[in-house]
Design an enzyme around this catalytic site. Structure first.
Site, PDB file in Angstrom:
ATOM      1  N   GLU A  26       0.828  -1.195   0.000  1.00  0.00           N
ATOM      2  CA  GLU A  26       0.000   0.000   0.000  1.00  0.00           C
ATOM      3  C   GLU A  26       0.868   1.253   0.000  1.00  0.00           C
ATOM      4  O   GLU A  26       0.601   2.229  -0.708  1.00  0.00           O
ATOM      5  CB  GLU A  26      -0.890  -0.028   1.256  1.00  0.00           C
ATOM      6  CG  GLU A  26      -2.026   0.943   1.247  1.00  0.00           C
ATOM      7  CD  GLU A  26      -2.940   0.767   0.051  1.00  0.00           C
ATOM      8  OE1 GLU A  26      -3.060  -0.360  -0.473  1.00  0.00           O
ATOM      9  OE2 GLU A  26      -3.509   1.784  -0.384  1.00  0.00           O
ATOM     10  N   TYR A  27       1.945   1.212   0.774  1.00  0.00           N
ATOM     11  CA  TYR A  27       2.886   2.339   0.798  1.00  0.00           C
ATOM     12  C   TYR A  27       3.443   2.556  -0.615  1.00  0.00           C
ATOM     13  O   TYR A  27       3.500   3.686  -1.111  1.00  0.00           O
ATOM     14  CB  TYR A  27       4.024   2.057   1.784  1.00  0.00           C
ATOM     15  CG  TYR A  27       4.992   3.218   1.934  1.00  0.00           C
ATOM     16  CD1 TYR A  27       4.765   4.215   2.869  1.00  0.00           C
ATOM     17  CD2 TYR A  27       6.111   3.319   1.105  1.00  0.00           C
ATOM     18  CE1 TYR A  27       5.627   5.295   2.992  1.00  0.00           C
ATOM     19  CE2 TYR A  27       6.981   4.391   1.215  1.00  0.00           C
ATOM     20  CZ  TYR A  27       6.739   5.375   2.162  1.00  0.00           C
ATOM     21  OH  TYR A  27       7.594   6.444   2.271  1.00  0.00           O
ATOM     22  N   GLU A  50      20.269 -15.361  -5.443  1.00  0.00           N
ATOM     23  CA  GLU A  50      20.136 -15.480  -3.986  1.00  0.00           C
ATOM     24  C   GLU A  50      18.695 -15.218  -3.587  1.00  0.00           C
ATOM     25  O   GLU A  50      17.893 -14.767  -4.395  1.00  0.00           O
ATOM     26  CB  GLU A  50      20.994 -14.399  -3.293  1.00  0.00           C
ATOM     27  CG  GLU A  50      22.470 -14.583  -3.454  1.00  0.00           C
ATOM     28  CD  GLU A  50      23.225 -13.311  -3.083  1.00  0.00           C
ATOM     29  OE1 GLU A  50      22.695 -12.500  -2.299  1.00  0.00           O
ATOM     30  OE2 GLU A  50      24.329 -13.145  -3.594  1.00  0.00           O
ATOM     31  N   LYS A  93      15.995 -12.960  -1.467  1.00  0.00           N
ATOM     32  CA  LYS A  93      15.920 -11.591  -0.941  1.00  0.00           C
ATOM     33  C   LYS A  93      15.321 -11.676   0.461  1.00  0.00           C
ATOM     34  O   LYS A  93      14.114 -11.842   0.628  1.00  0.00           O
ATOM     35  CB  LYS A  93      15.093 -10.680  -1.843  1.00  0.00           C
ATOM     36  CG  LYS A  93      15.116  -9.234  -1.367  1.00  0.00           C
ATOM     37  CD  LYS A  93      14.618  -8.287  -2.430  1.00  0.00           C
ATOM     38  CE  LYS A  93      14.861  -6.830  -2.073  1.00  0.00           C
ATOM     39  NZ  LYS A  93      14.235  -6.427  -0.809  1.00  0.00           N
ATOM     40  N   ARG A 147      21.894   0.554   7.692  1.00  0.00           N
ATOM     41  CA  ARG A 147      22.110   1.220   6.425  1.00  0.00           C
ATOM     42  C   ARG A 147      21.814   2.722   6.515  1.00  0.00           C
ATOM     43  O   ARG A 147      22.474   3.513   5.859  1.00  0.00           O
ATOM     44  CB  ARG A 147      21.193   0.554   5.394  1.00  0.00           C
ATOM     45  CG  ARG A 147      21.188   1.272   4.098  1.00  0.00           C
ATOM     46  CD  ARG A 147      20.734   0.329   3.010  1.00  0.00           C
ATOM     47  NE  ARG A 147      20.174   1.103   1.931  1.00  0.00           N
ATOM     48  CZ  ARG A 147      18.987   0.890   1.396  1.00  0.00           C
ATOM     49  NH1 ARG A 147      18.226  -0.083   1.861  1.00  0.00           N
ATOM     50  NH2 ARG A 147      18.554   1.626   0.421  1.00  0.00           N
ATOM     51  N   LYS A 157      22.338 -11.358  -9.490  1.00  0.00           N
ATOM     52  CA  LYS A 157      23.526 -10.499  -9.596  1.00  0.00           C
ATOM     53  C   LYS A 157      24.417 -11.055 -10.702  1.00  0.00           C
ATOM     54  O   LYS A 157      24.626 -12.279 -10.758  1.00  0.00           O
ATOM     55  CB  LYS A 157      24.306 -10.504  -8.267  1.00  0.00           C
ATOM     56  CG  LYS A 157      23.519  -9.930  -7.102  1.00  0.00           C
ATOM     57  CD  LYS A 157      24.216 -10.110  -5.760  1.00  0.00           C
ATOM     58  CE  LYS A 157      23.330  -9.558  -4.638  1.00  0.00           C
ATOM     59  NZ  LYS A 157      23.837  -9.847  -3.305  1.00  0.00           N
ATOM     60  N   LYS A 166      10.531  -9.814  -7.285  1.00  0.00           N
ATOM     61  CA  LYS A 166       9.643 -10.033  -6.128  1.00  0.00           C
ATOM     62  C   LYS A 166       8.644 -11.171  -6.310  1.00  0.00           C
ATOM     63  O   LYS A 166       8.364 -11.595  -7.433  1.00  0.00           O
ATOM     64  CB  LYS A 166       8.870  -8.743  -5.861  1.00  0.00           C
ATOM     65  CG  LYS A 166       9.737  -7.630  -5.335  1.00  0.00           C
ATOM     66  CD  LYS A 166       9.163  -7.121  -4.049  1.00  0.00           C
ATOM     67  CE  LYS A 166       9.884  -5.876  -3.567  1.00  0.00           C
ATOM     68  NZ  LYS A 166       9.298  -5.391  -2.324  1.00  0.00           N
TER      69      LYS A 166
END
Ligand code: IVH
Length: 719
Positions: free
Chosen positions: A50-51, A134, A136, A157, A323, A347
């Site tokens: 939603e964001y 890999e 996520k 981060r 990658k 995703k």
């Protein structure tokens, strides 16, 4: 503009300028609010999806009306923000973010492969590119700095340039080595002078469930300031940024390394795969679920394979990461703004979504537990369509304040049952339902069988007291009744009970005894012979003991030992059924909770009826479990203390004798002691007994008190 319009956030068909400005400002306000909830408080109110939708709506609006782009717009900032209270750490090498591909298979993988080939100017005939694939991980990115192999600093981060110093909390993570193991043998010569390892701190799903379970208990106990967490990522982020390292350590965090920051004094491997293998040899946790594949097909196959395993992984992932494996090619490709061109995240469907609650239902579980369940406007989440989500219990429902009509965040991760993690209060309609009150809603009665419902002190759940009478609990009750330590009905297991109940052949316990071979043989995978065996087992089970029978009834808190004690004490079921709570607590090991539970059980007329009907179908028991009723035993209700050496009886023999006569042997003398039996060299206990004026017996006195009935065969001369 109404809230609803705002949330619908349909991007920008050309807006009139005024309306566009107003819409952009409203979106910004919302995004600021939600970014604060997410990044600073670790307590988001809306799902990520939603964001993202709001964010994209603002991006689109700003693209169509560039004059609306303000410097403080959330679109102008890299995610993350430095928290007060932690020392800032400037990253030697910026911590980048990663481009996200949401397209479903095979497009996402093919798009990335095509772009990478284009950027490397590879012709159609050039061989396929190799990619390191890999998972996520859905947690919090951290940078671990090792100097001469020793962990000297850990930082979040932050905004990518500057993070927070969270060294103390990171040190509590057992999986993160405080000192690196010596590197790959023969390589560039042992440990790097400086090695920055980047990776993800995360919380396993089982640890998350345990954490929230504990939080729920704390809240139920009335602990102030406690809350449950929306998802493992927020709980992990909260733990890493916890100001008290002891509290951080309470959450068993995990870590996976996936890359490097600054490196000095070490020759890098040629490939990303080589980097991960080296990190592994240094003793850092690297996820085993990784692969090097070729071309778009290889990427797509990885995406698909992991997608199928996603639910079974012990932790949350929100996608996979591709990658370019060759580090020289990575350098050649470089970066665009703050994202590398050589990596992309692909995703999976989001595990949290928003939807609305149609109503709140209350379900009765196999054990009688009453669970409030939100009936939802169906929503696609975590790969399936969800229309029910658990609210766990009454307190949880009230704490989250979920009401009919509310917009809620639903989470479905792994094969866990979907749950409502929170309400979007801004969207509560004026006619939303009342605050949840389970007892009132049900008028005090089980929605399935009408029995009374109870919530015991210190318990989070309301329960139906219907037990074996309640259809919702039928299968469980039958299985328990048939159990080896209960009625011991061999062959009446899961599968058979399932079928008997589903086919409507057995609705109550007594009906078990009216089943014939013919009916049983008709069940799935049964056959004549097993049916006959089951009928024989049922027949055999008719003759039991009162202790077993009581245990078989499945009365809450009445385990095997308690059932036995009750049988011995009352010597018959009729007196037990009539006993008051006070009388019940006279039984050894029966406290007020057990006594109340017995009373509640036998106060329901339908339970007494079941007992009567079981008797009517020929279930019989030895009323005293093979032991004469307590009252007729000579030492019934008496407590004796042994001290000193008796002339002929050993200590064990004396104890057995007393217990066989219905007495209790205690180790210490008190006002409650009825007799002290003293032999030679009796010491302090005898003195105390004398001081208290208690009756004192010798061995002969004891034997006389017990009388011949019990002593026969017990004395020292017994064969
Ligand atoms: S690589 C230069 N690999 O995803 C690329 N990131 O926006 C840097 N993440 O915050 C990231 N799993 O915390 C990489 N296997 C993985 C990852 C991963 C999760 C997170 C990372 C970062 C975000 C990328």
């Amino acid at each position: 503009m109404s809230q609803t319009d705002l949330f619908s956030a349909e991007p920008s068909a050309p807006f009139p300028a005024d309306a566009a400005a107003e819409h952009a400002a409203a979106l910004r306000r919302q995004l600021h609010h939600h970014a604060h909830r997410y990044y600073v408080l670790d307590a988001p109110e809306i799902p990520d999806a939603e964001y993202d939708r709001l964010f994209q709506a603002l991006q689109a609006l700003e693209a169509a009306h560039p004059e609306l782009r303000t410097p403080d717009s959330p679109t102008q900032r890299v995610l993350g923000q430095v928290l007060d209270g932690f020392e800032p750490v400037r990253h030697a090498v910026p911590m980048l973010s990663i481009r996200t591909e949401t397209d479903t298979e095979p497009t996402g993988a093919a798009t990335f492969d095509a772009r990478a080939r284009r950027e490397l100017a590879l012709g159609e005939d050039a061989p396929p590119l190799r990619y390191a694939c890999e998972l996520k991980f859905d947690g919090l990115a951290v940078n671990l700095r090792y100097v001469d192999g020793v962990l000297v600093q850990a930082a979040t981060r932050g905004d990518g340039e500057t993070g927070e110093d969270v060294t103390q909390n990171i040190r509590t993570i057992g999986q993160i080595p405080l000192r690196l193991r010596d590197g790959p043998s023969g390589g560039a010569g042992g440990l790097p002078a400086v090695l920055e390892v980047r990776g993800e701190v995360y919380l396993r799903r089982d640890a998350f469930d345990r954490l929230n379970e504990r939080q729920r208990e704390r809240i139920a106990r009335g602990d102030k300031g406690e809350r449950t967490y929306v998802n493992p990522r927020n709980a992990a982020a909260g733990a890493v940024r916890q100001h008290d390292p002891a509290l951080a350590a309470e959450r068993p965090l995990s870590f996976f390394a996936y890359g490097l920051g600054e490196v000095q004094g070490w020759t890098l491997p040629d490939t990303h795969r080589g980097v991960l293998d080296a990190l592994d040899t240094f003793g850092l946790p690297v996820c085993a679920e990784r692969a090097v594949v070729e071309g778009a097909d290889g990427l797509a196959a990885f995406h698909q394979r992991i997608g199928q395993q996603r639910d079974r992984l012990p932790f949350d992932i929100d996608g996979v990461v591709y990658k370019v494996d060759d580090l020289a090619l990575q350098r050649q490709m470089g970066f665009v703004s703050r994202e590398p061109r050589w990596a992309v995240a692909h995703k999976y469907p989001a595990q949290e979504q928003m939807t609305t609650v149609r109503e709140i239902d209350i379900q009765v579980g196999r054990t009688g537990k009453l669970t409030p369940v939100a009936k939802l406007e169906p929503v696609f989440v975590g790969g399936t369509t969800v229309s029910n989500a658990t609210l766990h219990n009454e307190d949880e429902t009230r704490r989250k304040d979920v009401r009919a009509g509310d917009t809620v965040i639903v989470r479905r991760a792994g094969d866990v049952i979907p749950e409502v993690v929170g309400v979007v209060l801004e969207r509560r309609p004026a006619d939303a339902g009342e605050p949840f009150d389970l007892y009132q809603r049900l008028g005090g009665h089980c929605p399935v069988c009408g029995s009374d419902i109870v919530r015991e002190e210190g318990e989070a759940d309301w329960r139906c007291t219907g037990g074996l009478f309640c259809p919702a609990q039928r299968k469980q009750a039958l299985l328990h009744f048939a159990g080896r330590r209960a009625m011991d009905i061999e062959g009446l297991g899961d599968k058979v009970v399932e079928q008997l109940v589903d086919a409507g052949l057995v609705r109550t316990l007594p009906e078990l005894y009216t089943l014939g071979v013919a009916k049983l043989a008709a069940l799935d995978r049964m056959g004549e012979r097993s049916a006959q065996n089951l009928v024989d087992a049922l027949e055999k089970s008719r003759h039991t003991t009162l202790g077993r029978f009581l245990f078989a009834l499945g009365i809450r808190h009445v385990g095997e030992a308690t059932a036995k004690a009750l049988a011995r004490h009352f010597g018959g079921i009729d007196r037990l059924v009539e006993a008051s709570v006070e009388q019940l607590t006279e039984v050894a090991d029966v406290g007020p909770v057990v006594a109340q539970s017995l009373r509640t059980f036998f106060d329901q007329p339908h339970h007494c009826e079941v007992v009567e009907r079981l008797r009517a179908v020929g279930v019989v028991w030895d009323e005293h479990d093979g032991v004469p009723p307590a009252e007729v035993l000579p030492l019934a209700g008496l407590t004796l203390v042994l001290t000193g050496t008796l002339p002929t009886l050993g200590r064990d023999a004396a104890k057995d004798l007393i217990e066989a006569a219905g007495g209790k042997v205690s180790g210490s003398v008190s006002k409650k002691t009825h007799y002290v039996v003293a032999g030679v060299e009796a010491g302090a206990k005898l003195e105390k007994a004398q001081a208290l004026g208690l009756p004192i017996l010798d061995e002969a006195g004891l034997l006389a008190l017990i009388g011949p009935g019990v002593t026969e065969g017990h004395g020292p001369n017994a064969a």
